[in-house]
Design an enzyme around this catalytic site. Sequence first.
Site, mmCIF file in Angstrom:
data_model
loop_
_atom_site.group_PDB
_atom_site.id
_atom_site.type_symbol
_atom_site.label_atom_id
_atom_site.label_comp_id
_atom_site.label_asym_id
_atom_site.label_seq_id
_atom_site.Cartn_x
_atom_site.Cartn_y
_atom_site.Cartn_z
ATOM 1 N N ASP A 162 0.849 -1.196 0.000
ATOM 2 C CA ASP A 162 0.000 0.000 0.000
ATOM 3 C C ASP A 162 0.883 1.244 0.000
ATOM 4 O O ASP A 162 1.808 1.360 0.807
ATOM 5 C CB ASP A 162 -0.891 -0.028 1.247
ATOM 6 C CG ASP A 162 -1.986 1.022 1.217
ATOM 7 O OD1 ASP A 162 -2.445 1.384 0.106
ATOM 8 O OD2 ASP A 162 -2.404 1.470 2.302
ATOM 9 N N ASP A 202 1.903 4.944 -5.638
ATOM 10 C CA ASP A 202 1.187 6.198 -5.399
ATOM 11 C C ASP A 202 1.981 7.368 -5.977
ATOM 12 O O ASP A 202 2.905 7.876 -5.360
ATOM 13 C CB ASP A 202 0.955 6.391 -3.904
ATOM 14 C CG ASP A 202 0.182 7.667 -3.587
ATOM 15 O OD1 ASP A 202 -0.163 8.412 -4.530
ATOM 16 O OD2 ASP A 202 -0.082 7.917 -2.399
ATOM 17 N N GLU A 259 -3.040 5.467 -8.373
ATOM 18 C CA GLU A 259 -3.927 6.476 -7.800
ATOM 19 C C GLU A 259 -3.917 7.725 -8.661
ATOM 20 O O GLU A 259 -2.856 8.244 -9.012
ATOM 21 C CB GLU A 259 -3.502 6.823 -6.368
ATOM 22 C CG GLU A 259 -4.422 7.841 -5.701
ATOM 23 C CD GLU A 259 -4.108 8.049 -4.220
ATOM 24 O OE1 GLU A 259 -4.315 9.182 -3.738
ATOM 25 O OE2 GLU A 259 -3.658 7.084 -3.550
ATOM 26 N N HIS A 288 -7.921 9.996 4.223
ATOM 27 C CA HIS A 288 -7.186 9.062 5.069
ATOM 28 C C HIS A 288 -7.295 9.463 6.548
ATOM 29 O O HIS A 288 -7.354 10.643 6.885
ATOM 30 C CB HIS A 288 -5.691 9.063 4.708
ATOM 31 C CG HIS A 288 -5.365 8.409 3.413
ATOM 32 N ND1 HIS A 288 -5.030 9.129 2.284
ATOM 33 C CD2 HIS A 288 -5.312 7.107 3.046
ATOM 34 C CE1 HIS A 288 -4.765 8.289 1.287
ATOM 35 N NE2 HIS A 288 -4.945 7.058 1.727
ATOM 36 N N GLY A 300 -9.018 5.457 2.574
ATOM 37 C CA GLY A 300 -9.701 6.182 3.636
ATOM 38 C C GLY A 300 -11.125 5.699 3.838
ATOM 39 O O GLY A 300 -12.017 6.475 4.179
ATOM 40 N N GLY A 301 -11.346 4.404 3.668
ATOM 41 C CA GLY A 301 -12.693 3.861 3.746
ATOM 42 C C GLY A 301 -13.314 3.924 5.126
ATOM 43 O O GLY A 301 -14.541 3.821 5.264
ATOM 44 N N ASN A 344 -10.274 0.449 1.263
ATOM 45 C CA ASN A 344 -9.196 0.316 2.240
ATOM 46 C C ASN A 344 -9.708 0.732 3.616
ATOM 47 O O ASN A 344 -10.271 1.824 3.778
ATOM 48 C CB ASN A 344 -8.010 1.202 1.859
ATOM 49 C CG ASN A 344 -7.235 0.658 0.676
ATOM 50 O OD1 ASN A 344 -7.646 -0.304 0.025
ATOM 51 N ND2 ASN A 344 -6.105 1.274 0.395
ATOM 52 N N THR A 360 -7.981 2.919 9.901
ATOM 53 C CA THR A 360 -8.224 3.623 11.162
ATOM 54 C C THR A 360 -9.299 2.945 12.010
ATOM 55 O O THR A 360 -9.130 2.769 13.220
ATOM 56 C CB THR A 360 -8.629 5.076 10.872
ATOM 57 O OG1 THR A 360 -7.560 5.713 10.159
ATOM 58 C CG2 THR A 360 -8.897 5.842 12.145
#
Length: 278
Positions: A82, A104, A134, A174, A203-204, A225, A228
């Site tokens: 990632d 990225d 991305e 994110h 940042g799902g 993704n 957190t």
Amino acid sequence: MPLVTLRDVLQPALTQGHAVAGLVTLGWEDMRAYVAAAEAENCPVILQAGPGCREHTPLPILGKMFRHLAEGASVPVVAHLDHGYTFDDCKEALDSGFTSLMFDGSRKPLQQNIDETAAIAEMAHAAGISCEGEIGFVGYADGEASAGTDPQEAAQFARETGVDAMAISVGNVHLQQDKDGGLDEPRIRAIQALTDTPLVIHGGSGVPMAQRTSLARTSNICKFNIGTELRMAFGAALRDAVNSDDSRFDRNQILKDTHDPLVAATRTVLRAFKGDDT
């Protein structure tokens, strides 16, 4: 079951109307719980090694950990890099046994991002593994602001890079700890009208559960993704374990107490991405 590639799990998701969770790992305890949750839900899972994880544990070790878990699992497991920021990051992950590379270049000018991502995708495909790119920068809560994805640029990026999955910026952020926001669905529809490349939401954790499920079933978003949200669940379980007995000092015993709560939280995440028939 041996490790599989990102394409192996995202193409069925695209055609069958569901999504796959890309779960951000930090260590053995969470990646082990993620696989156990995926087995309990009978669904594939993507184990992700992001920059924070790689600072703590070298990529060759992470590759072995992912492979060990995959070989003993009853469900497909993807070993995913990632946010690889350089060619060397991606090459080291490939050499370490990863089956998917995410390069990225979203902070870079469009053509530079396309050229560098295309080179990573070519390297990945030559080795028989997958590549995610991305387009449109996804920002950070209390940090850098997002730059939304332009649909025309997304179509050009997908066409010229040949990536197997494309992360987009459509209101996602994110490290968001709440679910008060939501994604820009008109922008998502505009992007998928121009390309059939599977779409990815970084940042799902900040996306409401109902919207996750709806988009997993009705859009080309095939990968969310989640980091957190599950780090918070792990942290809460760890605090409970530490505070339950002041005389405990064996960290292995303490960490064991985080397993069941984290599996339960992960199962809730995974269920939201299932299709009507799964």
